[in-house]
Design a protein around this motif. Structure first.
Motif, PDB file in Angstrom:
ATOM      1  N   ARG A  54      34.449  -5.333  24.240  1.00  0.00           N
ATOM      2  CA  ARG A  54      34.015  -3.932  24.304  1.00  0.00           C
ATOM      3  C   ARG A  54      34.541  -3.223  25.542  1.00  0.00           C
ATOM      4  NH1 ARG A  54      28.681  -2.753  25.954  1.00  0.00           N
ATOM      5  NH2 ARG A  54      28.259  -4.958  25.530  1.00  0.00           N
ATOM      6  N   PHE A  55      34.594  -3.951  26.663  1.00  0.00           N
ATOM      7  CA  PHE A  55      35.075  -3.345  27.898  1.00  0.00           C
ATOM      8  C   PHE A  55      36.548  -3.645  28.172  1.00  0.00           C
ATOM      9  CE2 PHE A  55      30.461  -3.393  28.647  1.00  0.00           C
ATOM     10  CZ  PHE A  55      30.283  -2.066  29.006  1.00  0.00           C
ATOM     11  N   ALA A  56      37.215  -4.216  27.187  1.00  0.00           N
ATOM     12  CA  ALA A  56      38.660  -4.495  27.281  1.00  0.00           C
ATOM     13  C   ALA A  56      39.005  -5.357  28.491  1.00  0.00           C
ATOM     14  CB  ALA A  56      39.453  -3.188  27.326  1.00  0.00           C
ATOM     15  N   LEU A  57      38.131  -6.317  28.807  1.00  0.00           N
ATOM     16  CA  LEU A  57      38.440  -7.263  29.876  1.00  0.00           C
ATOM     17  C   LEU A  57      39.461  -8.289  29.394  1.00  0.00           C
ATOM     18  CD1 LEU A  57      34.890  -7.898  31.401  1.00  0.00           C
ATOM     19  CD2 LEU A  57      36.555  -6.112  31.947  1.00  0.00           C
ATOM     20  N   VAL A  58      39.558  -8.444  28.087  1.00  0.00           N
ATOM     21  CA  VAL A  58      40.654  -9.201  27.479  1.00  0.00           C
ATOM     22  C   VAL A  58      41.388  -8.235  26.555  1.00  0.00           C
ATOM     23  CG1 VAL A  58      39.516 -11.445  27.636  1.00  0.00           C
ATOM     24  CG2 VAL A  58      39.152 -10.032  25.612  1.00  0.00           C
ATOM     25  N   LEU A  90      41.303 -13.576  24.310  1.00  0.00           N
ATOM     26  CA  LEU A  90      39.900 -13.829  23.991  1.00  0.00           C
ATOM     27  C   LEU A  90      39.670 -15.306  23.719  1.00  0.00           C
ATOM     28  CD1 LEU A  90      37.019 -12.847  23.374  1.00  0.00           C
ATOM     29  CD2 LEU A  90      37.764 -12.449  21.011  1.00  0.00           C
ATOM     30  N   LYS A  91      40.588 -15.917  22.967  1.00  0.00           N
ATOM     31  CA  LYS A  91      40.464 -17.344  22.662  1.00  0.00           C
ATOM     32  C   LYS A  91      40.474 -18.167  23.948  1.00  0.00           C
ATOM     33  CE  LYS A  91      42.618 -21.045  19.929  1.00  0.00           C
ATOM     34  NZ  LYS A  91      42.857 -21.983  21.048  1.00  0.00           N
ATOM     35  N   LEU A 115      33.209 -12.348  36.632  1.00  0.00           N
ATOM     36  CA  LEU A 115      33.737 -12.971  37.851  1.00  0.00           C
ATOM     37  C   LEU A 115      34.999 -13.781  37.559  1.00  0.00           C
ATOM     38  CD1 LEU A 115      30.372 -14.106  39.473  1.00  0.00           C
ATOM     39  CD2 LEU A 115      31.971 -12.451  40.463  1.00  0.00           C
ATOM     40  N   PHE A 116      34.994 -14.556  36.478  1.00  0.00           N
ATOM     41  CA  PHE A 116      36.174 -15.345  36.120  1.00  0.00           C
ATOM     42  C   PHE A 116      37.379 -14.436  35.884  1.00  0.00           C
ATOM     43  CE2 PHE A 116      33.786 -19.292  35.197  1.00  0.00           C
ATOM     44  CZ  PHE A 116      34.722 -20.230  35.593  1.00  0.00           C
ATOM     45  N   LEU A 117      37.189 -13.417  35.066  1.00  0.00           N
ATOM     46  CA  LEU A 117      38.314 -12.567  34.687  1.00  0.00           C
ATOM     47  C   LEU A 117      38.764 -11.667  35.835  1.00  0.00           C
ATOM     48  CD1 LEU A 117      37.078 -11.676  31.090  1.00  0.00           C
ATOM     49  CD2 LEU A 117      38.955 -13.235  31.712  1.00  0.00           C
TER      50      LEU A 117
END
Length: 218
Positions: free
Chosen positions: A55-59, A65-66, A99-101
């Motif tokens: 939803r927030f386009a972090l991926v 995503l996978k 935090l990871f991304l």
């Protein structure tokens, strides 16, 4: 010395007396932790966490995503906060994922970054937690952090939000302070490393989530 150790080992041997190895084996078996049971809402938390990063386009793609889902942020939260309400577990999963991304994208600094540019960038995220409105040049990470801030404030109130914001600021500071070591390939001392990593992995912000499940606020 060696003779003393041999004497102690020999003293443990004999008719009906377990050897030192057997004693140690028995002791370590008793120390084994029982299998952790995750929060019963794990599957719904996983689905919500996948929706959060999309939803927030972090991926930006299905392959990203996978890869992200293989990190298992939702599982981490479901095990670490297993006794808390599902909405707190979901918030924790989304924070861990953020935090990871974020760390992959910005935390280690870009090719042209120096400490000043990193401090300026991170200040814009701290401003979001302090209540500043999103600007036109806000990144997906600004938007996602605003969502986390709103949810955290709703659950914990302003006092909690201030503590969490301070902990997130320490995360940003840790990333900034690590940059000279990354640029120079210098190795920090053990004491420096322990302090830097305490900040730069974001654990303090995750500890703040634990407060949300307490019967009384700290």
């Amino acid at each position: 010395g060696g003779d003393t150790i041999c004497c102690k080992v020999s003293a443990l041997k004999g008719d009906g007396v377990p050897t030192l190895i057997e004693n140690l084996s028995r002791a370590t078996s008793a120390m084994r932790a029982t299998r952790a049971t995750p929060h019963p809402a794990l599957r719904s938390v996983e689905a919500a966490n996948a929706d959060f990063v999309r939803r927030f386009a972090l991926v930006e793609s299905d392959s990203e995503l996978k890869t992200y889902l293989e990190i298992r942020c939702a599982s981490c939260a479901a095990h670490a906060y297993s006794g808390m309400p599902a909405n707190i577990v979901s918030l924790a999963a989304d924070l861990i994922g953020w935090l990871f991304l974020f760390d992959d994208r910005f935390g280690e600094g870009g090719r042209d970054d120096d400490m000043r540019s990193m401090m300026q960038r991170f200040a814009s995220y701290e401003a979001i937690m302090a209540g500043q409105s999103l600007t036109r040049d806000a990144t997906p990470f600004h938007h996602a952090l605003a969502d986390l801030t709103h949810r955290g404030r709703h659950l914990g109130g302003e006092h909690w939000l201030r503590r969490w914001s301070a902990s997130m600021a320490r995360y940003f500071d840790g990333c900034t302070l690590e940059l000279p070591y990354r640029r120079s390939d210098a190795i920090p001392s053990l004491a420096q490393y322990r302090e830097l990593r305490t900040w730069s992995v974001g654990t303090m912000a995750c500890f703040c989530i634990s407060e949300l499940g307490l019967s009384r606020p700290l």
